[in-house]
Scaffold this active site. Structure first.
Site, PDB file in Angstrom:
ATOM      1  CE  LYS A   1      -5.691   5.521   4.153  1.00  0.00           C
ATOM      2  NZ  LYS A   1      -6.640   4.729   3.328  1.00  0.00           N
TER       3      LYS A   1
ATOM      4  CD  GLN B   1      -3.745   2.678   6.654  1.00  0.00           C
ATOM      5  OE1 GLN B   1      -4.415   3.023   7.636  1.00  0.00           O
ATOM      6  NE2 GLN B   1      -4.309   2.439   5.486  1.00  0.00           N
TER       7      GLN B   1
ATOM      8  NE  ARG C   1      -0.530   1.771   3.613  1.00  0.00           N
ATOM      9  CZ  ARG C   1       0.594   2.472   3.763  1.00  0.00           C
ATOM     10  NH1 ARG C   1       1.770   1.908   3.986  1.00  0.00           N
ATOM     11  NH2 ARG C   1       0.558   3.786   3.681  1.00  0.00           N
ATOM     12  N   GLY C   2       0.204   2.414  -0.120  1.00  0.00           N
ATOM     13  CA  GLY C   2       0.942   3.662  -0.255  1.00  0.00           C
ATOM     14  C   GLY C   2       1.078   3.947  -1.740  1.00  0.00           C
TER      15      GLY C   2
ATOM     16  CG  ASP D   1      -3.113   8.171  -1.601  1.00  0.00           C
ATOM     17  OD1 ASP D   1      -3.087   8.616  -0.443  1.00  0.00           O
ATOM     18  OD2 ASP D   1      -2.774   7.004  -1.900  1.00  0.00           O
TER      19      ASP D   1
ATOM     20  NE  ARG E   1      -6.246   0.943  -2.105  1.00  0.00           N
ATOM     21  CZ  ARG E   1      -5.654   1.511  -1.049  1.00  0.00           C
ATOM     22  NH1 ARG E   1      -4.355   1.338  -0.855  1.00  0.00           N
ATOM     23  NH2 ARG E   1      -6.351   2.249  -0.204  1.00  0.00           N
TER      24      ARG E   1
HETATM   25  O1  MRU Z   1      -4.837   3.230   1.903  1.00  0.00           O
HETATM   26  P1  MRU Z   1      -3.358   3.460   1.923  1.00  0.00           P
HETATM   27  O2  MRU Z   1      -2.693   2.935   3.152  1.00  0.00           O
HETATM   28  O3  MRU Z   1      -2.695   2.987   0.660  1.00  0.00           O
HETATM   29  O4  MRU Z   1      -3.223   5.048   1.965  1.00  0.00           O
HETATM   30  C1  MRU Z   1      -1.926   5.592   1.890  1.00  0.00           C
HETATM   31  C2  MRU Z   1      -1.880   7.058   2.077  1.00  0.00           C
HETATM   32  O5  MRU Z   1      -2.868   7.726   2.187  1.00  0.00           O
HETATM   33  C3  MRU Z   1      -0.505   7.668   2.034  1.00  0.00           C
HETATM   34  O6  MRU Z   1      -0.439   8.797   2.852  1.00  0.00           O
HETATM   35  C4  MRU Z   1      -0.172   8.064   0.588  1.00  0.00           C
HETATM   36  O7  MRU Z   1      -0.350   6.981  -0.275  1.00  0.00           O
HETATM   37  C5  MRU Z   1       1.202   8.574   0.454  1.00  0.00           C
HETATM   38  S1  MRU Z   1       2.402   7.306   0.645  1.00  0.00           S
HETATM   39  C6  MRU Z   1       3.922   7.959   0.348  1.00  0.00           C
END
Ligand code: MRU
Length: 331
Positions: A240, A188, A46-47, A229, A83
């Site tokens: 997030k 997270q 993820r991320g 994102d 996603r």
């Molecule tokens: O749902 P996730 O855990 O993939 O969400 C991740 C985030 O919101 C992070 O802050 C974002 O992807 C930046 S990661 C460098």
């Protein structure tokens, strides 16, 4: 030492299963694009940047093993459907498919696709270092920082985005302590950001998301920094769920709120965040944790996974190119 979130062993992808952290370091080893797509959907990987790098490898590996044009396009469609919000996924899939279409008759195409995935991986690693260097300017004295979700080594190919700035700031004596938002519903913050800060020896305290305003009022927080994102052309940034509340809390308490992200997180076509698709996830993520019910599953739940922070709440966006200041003109 860099946490190896994504590795390629010449044949398979090795992904650190983030759903098991911080308790167990378990790896998923696979060359199957369906399994990789599932890993993205389940947040095992993820991320935003990490998802993009993983998807690029997955396409290259599919072609390496099956040499089928049809298989390549099937894998592309499957990965694209995983996603909807993090734009890095679409940006890297686009790079891979454009290259494939232009070069599929090359006798070396299998290796060229692997090389291209390596390049995407390396570029993200380098971006993290440049983000740290460009971001250090936000600390004009030793500070207490708050962050949300995980924008660290686990979310990228390098040291992270927001977390790379924090780690570098700590090494320079400019970060005293990090307040880690727990980050409901999938934690997270309390699982992943805490895991990374602990490994780095950076002092931190985990708080529930709803505590931030009160701690700001007490004067304990100097600055906020998160990842993103997807960033629109006007600077509106998806991250997030809970990031928007954090930014509003900062505004009210007169604290600077920053975003850190590579330029691969820019959405080249969305003028504002209103155009973003926000991923909706299962209510079970709220009603239970690790399959333990914390309320009745028969209740109704609403679980948007991301929110959009309007550009005017973000004082600066730190990228691998530069530190942009509001109002944004990304040139
Ligand atoms: O749902 P996730 O855990 O993939 O969400 C991740 C985030 O919101 C992070 O802050 C974002 O992807 C930046 S990661 C460098």
């Amino acid at each position: 030492m860099k946490i190896e979130t994504i590795k390629f062993n010449g044949s398979e992808l090795i992904l650190l299963d983030q759903t098991k952290l911080p308790f167990d370091e378990v790896f998923i080893v696979t060359s199957d694009y369906n399994r990789i797509a599932e890993a993205i959907e389940r947040l095992e990987v993820r991320g935003a940047p990490a998802i993009g790098v993983t998807a690029a490898y997955s396409l290259a590996i599919e072609y390496l093993h099956n040499e089928s044009e049809d298989g390549f396009y099937k894998a592309y469609d499957r990965l694209k459907s995983t996603r909807p919000t993090a734009v890095n996924l679409f940006n890297t899939l686009q790079i891979m498919i454009v290259y494939f279409e232009a070069n599929k008759t090359s006798p070396f195409i299998k290796n060229e696709l692997i090389e291209l995935a390596h390049k995407i991986h390396q570029e993200d690693f380098d971006s993290c270092e440049r983000i740290a260097q460009n971001g250090i300017a936000i600390f004009n004295k030793p500070m207490n920082v708050i962050t949300h979700c995980n924008a660290g080594a686990l979310a990228t190919a390098g040291e992270g985005t927001a977390l790379s700035v924090i780690k570098y700031g700590f090494r320079k004596g400019l970060v005293k302590k990090v307040f880690v938002d727990e980050t409901r519903p999938l934690l997270q913050g309390s699982r992943l950001t805490a895991y990374e800060l602990d490994k780095e020896g950076i002092p931190f305290e985990i708080i529930t998301d709803s505590m931030a305003a009160s701690i700001m009022k007490d004067g304990e927080i100097d600055i906020a920094i998160t990842g993103a994102d997807r960033i629109a052309l006007n600077g509106d940034s998806a991250n997030k769920i809970g990031t928007y509340s954090l930014a509003i809390n900062c505004k009210y308490h007169n604290l600077p709120f920053y975003i850190a992200a590579p330029e691969s997180t820019f959405d080249p076509i969305s003028m504002t965040g209103d155009e973003f698709i926000i991923e909706q996830r299962a209510g079970k993520e709220i009603s239970s944790f690790r399959n333990n019910a914390i309320t009745k599953e028969t209740y109704n739940f609403y679980n948007p996974s991301f929110d959009v922070t309007p550009a005017e709440l973000i004082v600066g966006i730190i990228t691998d190119k530069k530190l942009y200041r509001f109002p944004y003109n990304f040139k």
